[in-house]
Enzyme design. Structure first.
Site, mmCIF file in Angstrom:
data_model
loop_
_atom_site.group_PDB
_atom_site.id
_atom_site.type_symbol
_atom_site.label_atom_id
_atom_site.label_comp_id
_atom_site.label_asym_id
_atom_site.label_seq_id
_atom_site.Cartn_x
_atom_site.Cartn_y
_atom_site.Cartn_z
ATOM 1 C CD GLU A 1 -2.731 -1.344 2.474
ATOM 2 O OE1 GLU A 1 -2.700 -0.431 3.312
ATOM 3 O OE2 GLU A 1 -3.423 -2.363 2.612
ATOM 4 C CD GLU B 1 -4.713 -7.803 2.074
ATOM 5 O OE1 GLU B 1 -5.570 -7.059 2.588
ATOM 6 O OE2 GLU B 1 -3.500 -7.568 2.120
HETATM 7 O O1 9MR Z 1 -7.159 -7.985 8.867
HETATM 8 C C1 9MR Z 1 -6.224 -7.158 9.482
HETATM 9 C C2 9MR Z 1 -6.790 -6.624 10.787
HETATM 10 O O2 9MR Z 1 -6.942 -7.688 11.714
HETATM 11 C C3 9MR Z 1 -5.887 -5.548 11.361
HETATM 12 O O3 9MR Z 1 -6.471 -5.011 12.519
HETATM 13 C C4 9MR Z 1 -5.680 -4.486 10.310
HETATM 14 C C5 9MR Z 1 -4.776 -3.371 10.810
HETATM 15 O O4 9MR Z 1 -4.666 -2.372 9.865
HETATM 16 O O5 9MR Z 1 -5.078 -5.073 9.158
HETATM 17 C C6 9MR Z 1 -5.908 -5.998 8.549
HETATM 18 O O6 9MR Z 1 -5.315 -6.526 7.382
HETATM 19 C C7 9MR Z 1 -5.037 -5.587 6.347
HETATM 20 C C8 9MR Z 1 -3.887 -6.141 5.551
HETATM 21 O O7 9MR Z 1 -2.805 -6.424 6.374
HETATM 22 C C9 9MR Z 1 -3.468 -5.163 4.451
HETATM 23 N N1 9MR Z 1 -4.578 -4.825 3.629
HETATM 24 C C10 9MR Z 1 -5.770 -4.378 4.300
HETATM 25 C C11 9MR Z 1 -6.188 -5.413 5.347
HETATM 26 C C12 9MR Z 1 -7.498 -5.032 5.968
HETATM 27 O O8 9MR Z 1 -7.347 -3.833 6.693
#
Ligand code: 9MR
Length: 348
Positions: free
Chosen positions: A151, A255
Site C-alpha cells: 500500500e 485479500e
Molecule cells: O485484517 C487485518 C486486521 O486484523 C488488522 O487489525 C488491520 C490493521 O490495519 O489489518 C488488517 O489486514 C489488512 C492487511 O494487512 C493489508 N490490507 C488491508 C487489510 C485489511 O485492513
C-alpha cells in the site's frame, strides 16, 4: 497367513469407506488449478476447533493475517518475536499448505520503536534492511512468496507519506533488493488495494513495475487485495486484472472478501437477493483470475475463513457483514457450492 488376512481386511475396509460419498469430499480447492488460500489468525487456530478444521482442509495456501507484520514480529529494536509466525508455518507444513508472507514493509502496524527511531538516511536504511533480512532469512525455504511492500501509493498515484517514504529515498526498490538478497528463491510481491476506479493509483503501480524492470529490481508479482463489495464494478475490476497481468508478473488476489452491506446499514438482512449478488461477484472474481495466463496464477486468498472472523466485523465494527465463503459456524455458504459447480470445468 494372519498378516494376509489383516491386509485383505484393510483393503475391504478402505473400499467400503470410499463407497460412502461423504468420505470422498471434494473441496473447492480441488477443482481449482491454482492455490486457494486464507489469511489465518493463530489465536483462532488455538481456540476454535471448527476454525482449525476448516482452515486446514479447505485451503492449500496460508497468509498470516497479522503476525508477520512489523509490530508483532519485531516488537523492539533488538528483539524479533517469531513465535506466532512459526506456529502458522508449522500448521501449514503439517497440512501441505503453501505459506505466503505478509508483509515486510507497510505504513500501518509499524512498531512504536520504529516510529520513534532517530538517525540519518544510512541509519534508517540499515534499520529497515535488518528488519527485512532477518525476517526473510528466518523463513527462508518455508515461505514461497512475500508481500515485500504494501500500500505505498495514494489514490492520486503519489507516494503515500510514511516513515519509510520520509526517511529512505527509493525505499520500495531497496526493500525488494534486500528481500531478494536474503532469499533469492522467494517470489516477491508489491501488494495494494482499490486500483479499480482509481486509474492514477493503477498507473503508478504499472509505472513502478516498468521502472523496476528497467533497473533490474527483483519484483515477481502483484498482489491485488480485492476487498470489494457487491457494488464494485465488474468492468473496473476486470480492467485492473488485465492491466496487472499484462506486466507478465505473477498475480495474487491476496485479500479477497465481498462485502454485502458496505454502508453498514444496521437493519441489513442477509437475504437471498444479497446472497445472489454476492455469489455473482465471487464468480466474476474467480473467472477474472482464470483469465490470467496460467504461469502467472499465484492464487486467490480470502481474508480469513468465516464471516465472524472478518476484519470488516472486527476492525471496521460492521456487525451485519457477511463477506466470506463460510458462515459463522464455518459451514460453506451457497456461494461456495456454486463456485465449485461453475468452476469444475477447469478441473486439474
Ligand atoms: O485484517 C487485518 C486486521 O486484523 C488488522 O487489525 C488491520 C490493521 O490495519 O489489518 C488488517 O489486514 C489488512 C492487511 O494487512 C493489508 N490490507 C488491508 C487489510 C485489511 O485492513
Amino acid at each position: 497367513m494372519k498378516s494376509l488376512f489383516t491386509f485383505l481386511m484393510l483393503l475391504v475396509t478402505q473400499f467400503l469407506w470410499a463407497q460412502n460419498p461423504a468420505n470422498l469430499k471434494v473441496f473447492l480447492k480441488d477443482v481449482l488449478a491454482f492455490p486457494l488460500g486464507a489469511s489465518i489468525n493463530p489465536r483462532l487456530l488455538d481456540d476454535n476447533m471448527n476454525y482449525r478444521e476448516r482452515a486446514g482442509s479447505e485451503f492449500n495456501s496460508l497468509t498470516a493475517e497479522n503476525h508477520m507484520k512489523m509490530v508483532n514480529i519485531h516488537p523492539a529494536a533488538d528483539r524479533f518475536d517469531f513465535e506466532k509466525g512459526d506456529e502458522l508455518v508449522r500448521f501449514a507444513q503439517n497440512r501441505n499448505m503453501r505459506v505466503h508472507g505478509h508483509t515486510l514493509v507497510w505504513h500501518n502496524q509499524v512498531a512504536t520503536w520504529m516510529k520513534d527511531f532517530k538517525g540519518d538516511t544510512q541509519a534508517w536504511e540499515m534499520m529497515l534492511k535488518n528488519h527485512i533480512q532477518t525476517v526473510v532469512t528466518h523463513y527462508q525455504g518455508k515461505i514461497a512468496g512475500w508481500d515485500v511492500v504494501n500500500e505505498s501509493f495514494l489514490d492520486d498515484g503519489t507516494l503515500r507519506p510514511s516513515i519509510w517514504a520520509d526517511h529512505i529515498p527509493d525505499y520500495i526498490a531497496k526493500s525488494f533488493i534486500w528481500a531478494h538478497e536474503a532469499d533469492p528463491k522467494a517470489i516477491l510481491f508489491y501488494n495494494d488495494y482499490g486500483q479499480d476506479g482509481k486509474p492514477k493509483k493503477m498507473q503508478a503501480i504499472l509505472n513502478m513495475v516498468q521502472d523496476f524492470k528497467m533497473r533490474n529490481i527483483p519484483i515477481d508479482g502483484l498482489g491485488l487485495q480485492m476487498h470489494i463489495s457487491v457494488q464494485s464494478s465488474n468492468e473496473a475490476m476486470e480492467e485492473v486484472v488485465r492491466k496487472s497481468a499484462a506486466t507478465g508478473l505473477k498475480i495474487h488476489f491476496s485479500e479477497l472478501d465481498v462485502a454485502v452491506n458496505p454502508k453498514n446499514n444496521p437493519e441489513f438482512v442477509y437475504d437471498d437477493t444479497a446472497k445472489d449478488e454476492q455469489l455473482s461477484k465471487y464468480l466474476c472474481v474467480f473467472k477474472a483470475f482464470q483469465e490470467v495466463p496460467v504461469a502467472q496464477q499465484y492464487g486467490i486468498t480470502t481474508w480469513n475463513v468465516g464471516d465472524g472472523d472478518s476484519w470488516l466485523r472486527g476492525y471496521f465494527k460492521r456487525p451485519k457483514e457477511y463477506p466470506l465463503l463460510f458462515d459463522e459456524a464455518y459451514r460453506p455458504k451457497s456461494a461456495y457450492r456454486i463456485l465449485m459447480q461453475s468452476l469444475k470445468k477447469y478441473e486439474k
